[in-house]
Design a protein around this motif. Structure first.
Motif, mmCIF file in Angstrom:
data_model
loop_
_atom_site.group_PDB
_atom_site.id
_atom_site.type_symbol
_atom_site.label_atom_id
_atom_site.label_comp_id
_atom_site.label_asym_id
_atom_site.label_seq_id
_atom_site.Cartn_x
_atom_site.Cartn_y
_atom_site.Cartn_z
ATOM 1 N N LEU A 38 76.077 22.475 47.907
ATOM 2 C CA LEU A 38 75.275 21.476 48.608
ATOM 3 C C LEU A 38 73.983 22.065 49.151
ATOM 4 C CD1 LEU A 38 75.497 18.477 49.461
ATOM 5 C CD2 LEU A 38 76.416 19.284 51.623
ATOM 6 N N PHE A 39 74.000 23.326 49.570
ATOM 7 C CA PHE A 39 72.831 23.934 50.193
ATOM 8 C C PHE A 39 72.040 24.842 49.259
ATOM 9 C CE2 PHE A 39 75.728 22.926 53.703
ATOM 10 C CZ PHE A 39 74.920 22.019 54.360
ATOM 11 N N ARG A 40 72.370 24.843 47.993
ATOM 12 C CA ARG A 40 71.574 25.601 47.032
ATOM 13 C C ARG A 40 70.274 24.855 46.756
ATOM 14 N NH1 ARG A 40 75.453 27.806 42.239
ATOM 15 N NH2 ARG A 40 76.303 29.538 43.403
ATOM 16 N N PRO A 41 69.233 25.598 46.319
ATOM 17 C CA PRO A 41 67.975 24.906 45.991
ATOM 18 C C PRO A 41 68.165 24.006 44.766
ATOM 19 C CG PRO A 41 67.825 27.250 45.545
ATOM 20 C CD PRO A 41 69.130 27.027 46.207
ATOM 21 N N LYS A 42 67.533 22.846 44.809
ATOM 22 C CA LYS A 42 67.652 21.882 43.716
ATOM 23 C C LYS A 42 66.574 22.182 42.676
ATOM 24 C CE LYS A 42 69.321 18.414 46.868
ATOM 25 N NZ LYS A 42 69.183 19.120 48.116
ATOM 26 N N PHE A 43 66.899 21.992 41.398
ATOM 27 C CA PHE A 43 65.883 22.194 40.369
ATOM 28 C C PHE A 43 65.665 20.948 39.530
ATOM 29 C CE2 PHE A 43 68.700 22.614 36.787
ATOM 30 C CZ PHE A 43 69.855 23.130 37.326
ATOM 31 N N THR A 44 66.019 19.814 40.059
ATOM 32 C CA THR A 44 65.746 18.558 39.371
ATOM 33 C C THR A 44 64.250 18.289 39.412
ATOM 34 O OG1 THR A 44 67.871 17.714 40.084
ATOM 35 C CG2 THR A 44 66.261 16.097 39.318
ATOM 36 N N ARG A 45 63.686 17.964 38.250
ATOM 37 C CA ARG A 45 62.244 17.744 38.141
ATOM 38 C C ARG A 45 61.977 16.239 38.097
ATOM 39 N NH1 ARG A 45 58.749 21.599 36.452
ATOM 40 N NH2 ARG A 45 60.519 22.828 35.813
ATOM 41 N N GLN A 46 60.972 15.795 38.842
ATOM 42 C CA GLN A 46 60.558 14.386 38.803
ATOM 43 C C GLN A 46 59.667 14.229 37.582
ATOM 44 O OE1 GLN A 46 61.894 12.248 40.942
ATOM 45 N NE2 GLN A 46 63.007 13.965 41.823
ATOM 46 N N TYR A 47 60.273 14.005 36.412
ATOM 47 C CA TYR A 47 59.637 14.220 35.127
ATOM 48 C C TYR A 47 58.272 13.579 34.895
ATOM 49 C CZ TYR A 47 58.432 13.700 30.311
ATOM 50 O OH TYR A 47 57.739 13.646 29.165
ATOM 51 N N GLU A 49 55.930 12.484 36.690
ATOM 52 C CA GLU A 49 54.894 12.955 37.609
ATOM 53 C C GLU A 49 54.786 14.478 37.584
ATOM 54 O OE1 GLU A 49 57.471 10.984 38.842
ATOM 55 O OE2 GLU A 49 56.383 9.114 38.572
ATOM 56 N N GLU A 50 55.877 15.141 37.434
ATOM 57 C CA GLU A 50 55.918 16.598 37.478
ATOM 58 C C GLU A 50 56.212 17.126 36.072
ATOM 59 O OE1 GLU A 50 58.628 19.835 39.814
ATOM 60 O OE2 GLU A 50 58.370 17.864 40.721
ATOM 61 N N ARG A 51 55.191 17.571 35.379
ATOM 62 C CA ARG A 51 55.335 18.039 33.992
ATOM 63 C C ARG A 51 55.844 19.476 33.968
ATOM 64 N NH1 ARG A 51 54.446 13.816 30.475
ATOM 65 N NH2 ARG A 51 53.000 12.417 31.481
ATOM 66 N N TRP A 52 56.535 19.786 32.870
ATOM 67 C CA TRP A 52 57.051 21.131 32.665
ATOM 68 C C TRP A 52 56.119 21.882 31.731
ATOM 69 C CZ3 TRP A 52 60.087 22.910 28.144
ATOM 70 C CH2 TRP A 52 60.577 24.209 28.330
ATOM 71 N N ASP A 53 55.711 23.077 32.119
ATOM 72 C CA ASP A 53 54.878 23.911 31.264
ATOM 73 C C ASP A 53 55.803 24.903 30.558
ATOM 74 O OD1 ASP A 53 52.622 24.975 30.061
ATOM 75 O OD2 ASP A 53 52.375 26.455 31.650
ATOM 76 N N PRO A 54 56.094 24.672 29.288
ATOM 77 C CA PRO A 54 57.053 25.544 28.597
ATOM 78 C C PRO A 54 56.490 26.948 28.360
ATOM 79 C CG PRO A 54 56.224 23.838 27.110
ATOM 80 C CD PRO A 54 55.614 23.603 28.433
ATOM 81 N N PRO A 55 57.371 27.933 28.232
ATOM 82 C CA PRO A 55 56.901 29.292 27.951
ATOM 83 C C PRO A 55 56.420 29.406 26.499
ATOM 84 C CG PRO A 55 59.288 29.215 27.962
ATOM 85 C CD PRO A 55 58.822 27.868 28.400
ATOM 86 N N ALA A 56 55.823 30.537 26.159
ATOM 87 C CA ALA A 56 55.277 30.727 24.814
ATOM 88 C C ALA A 56 56.370 30.739 23.756
ATOM 89 C CB ALA A 56 54.480 32.025 24.758
ATOM 90 N N SER A 57 57.589 31.050 24.130
ATOM 91 C CA SER A 57 58.680 31.090 23.151
ATOM 92 C C SER A 57 59.240 29.706 22.838
ATOM 93 C CB SER A 57 59.804 31.985 23.670
ATOM 94 O OG SER A 57 60.289 31.484 24.892
ATOM 95 N N LYS A 133 53.656 23.688 22.094
ATOM 96 C CA LYS A 133 54.375 23.395 23.347
ATOM 97 C C LYS A 133 54.594 21.903 23.546
ATOM 98 C CE LYS A 133 52.824 27.336 26.055
ATOM 99 N NZ LYS A 133 52.118 27.741 27.289
ATOM 100 N N ASP A 134 54.112 21.091 22.616
ATOM 101 C CA ASP A 134 54.198 19.638 22.750
ATOM 102 C C ASP A 134 55.629 19.174 22.506
ATOM 103 O OD1 ASP A 134 53.551 17.020 23.029
ATOM 104 O OD2 ASP A 134 52.474 16.846 21.126
ATOM 105 N N TYR A 135 56.210 18.505 23.489
ATOM 106 C CA TYR A 135 57.588 18.040 23.357
ATOM 107 C C TYR A 135 57.731 16.545 23.603
ATOM 108 C CZ TYR A 135 57.371 18.698 28.409
ATOM 109 O OH TYR A 135 56.999 18.659 29.728
ATOM 110 N N GLU A 136 56.631 15.877 23.840
ATOM 111 C CA GLU A 136 56.686 14.437 24.099
ATOM 112 C C GLU A 136 56.291 13.678 22.848
ATOM 113 O OE1 GLU A 136 53.945 14.514 27.310
ATOM 114 O OE2 GLU A 136 55.576 14.322 28.768
ATOM 115 N N LEU A 137 57.256 13.086 22.180
ATOM 116 C CA LEU A 137 56.998 12.318 20.970
ATOM 117 C C LEU A 137 57.597 10.931 21.154
ATOM 118 C CD1 LEU A 137 57.933 14.980 18.302
ATOM 119 C CD2 LEU A 137 55.659 14.235 18.906
#
Length: 171
Positions: A38-47, A49-57, A133-137
């Motif tokens: 319950l007290f761990r940091p959350k990593f849910t992304r508000q997709y 509005e909040e975009r993910w920048d993928p790594p080079a791999s 890096k494009d993942y939105e299709l």
């Protein structure tokens, strides 16, 4: 006729104590696990509005590299279309007077079939087709899922991270 094993033999069963019969310790242990998470940091992304920048791999949709002088790298050898498992790539070659001698007149990738496996990128001798890096299709019509050279050609400067990553991994 039934046989007696250690699982159905009543003599081998261990008798539970009163504390074990109450399952109190297990209930408390489950609650502690719940509070710990319950007290761990959350990593849910508000997709959106909040975009993910993928790594080079990251392996997003495949694109064709466009050099700074406006010439595409592809020499239309057709290896990418041969190794493509879902047969999503179509290449038709023609000759040119440039140093590379051949270029693709038609280069199409059916993005509805593409499984982003990256085999086309691995087999390309010119590093002409790479995974971006494009993942939105999104498509409204299945015909929009067939990407031609107009949608595939991407300037080399935009693909610098991936090209550097590939050079690092191949050396």
């Amino acid at each position: 006729m039934s046989t007696t094993t250690k699982y159905n033999n009543p003599k081998t069963r261990r008798k539970l104590s009163l504390w074990e019969k109450l399952y109190l310790f297990e209930v408390v242990r489950g609650l502690l696990t719940t509070f710990k998470h319950l007290f761990r940091p959350k990593f849910t992304r508000q997709y959106p509005e909040e975009r993910w920048d993928p790594p080079a791999s990251f392996r997003g949709r495949p694109v064709l590299v466009l050099e700074e002088n406006g010439v595409e790298r592809c020499v239309a050898c057709g290896l990418c279309s041969r190794v493509c498992p879902p047969l999503a790539i179509e290449v038709r070659a023609s000759e040119t007077e440039l140093l590379k001698e051949r270029y693709p007149v038609v280069f199409e990738i059916n993005m509805l079939r593409c499984i982003f496996c990256g085999y086309c990128e691995e087999v390309c001798p010119e590093e002409a087709i790479i995974m971006s890096k494009d993942y939105e299709l999104t498509f409204r019509d299945p015909s929009e899922g067939i990407f031609g050279k107009d949608k595939l050609l991407t300037p080399k400067a935009q693909l610098k991270d991936r090209l550097d990553y590939l050079a690092k991994m191949r050396n």
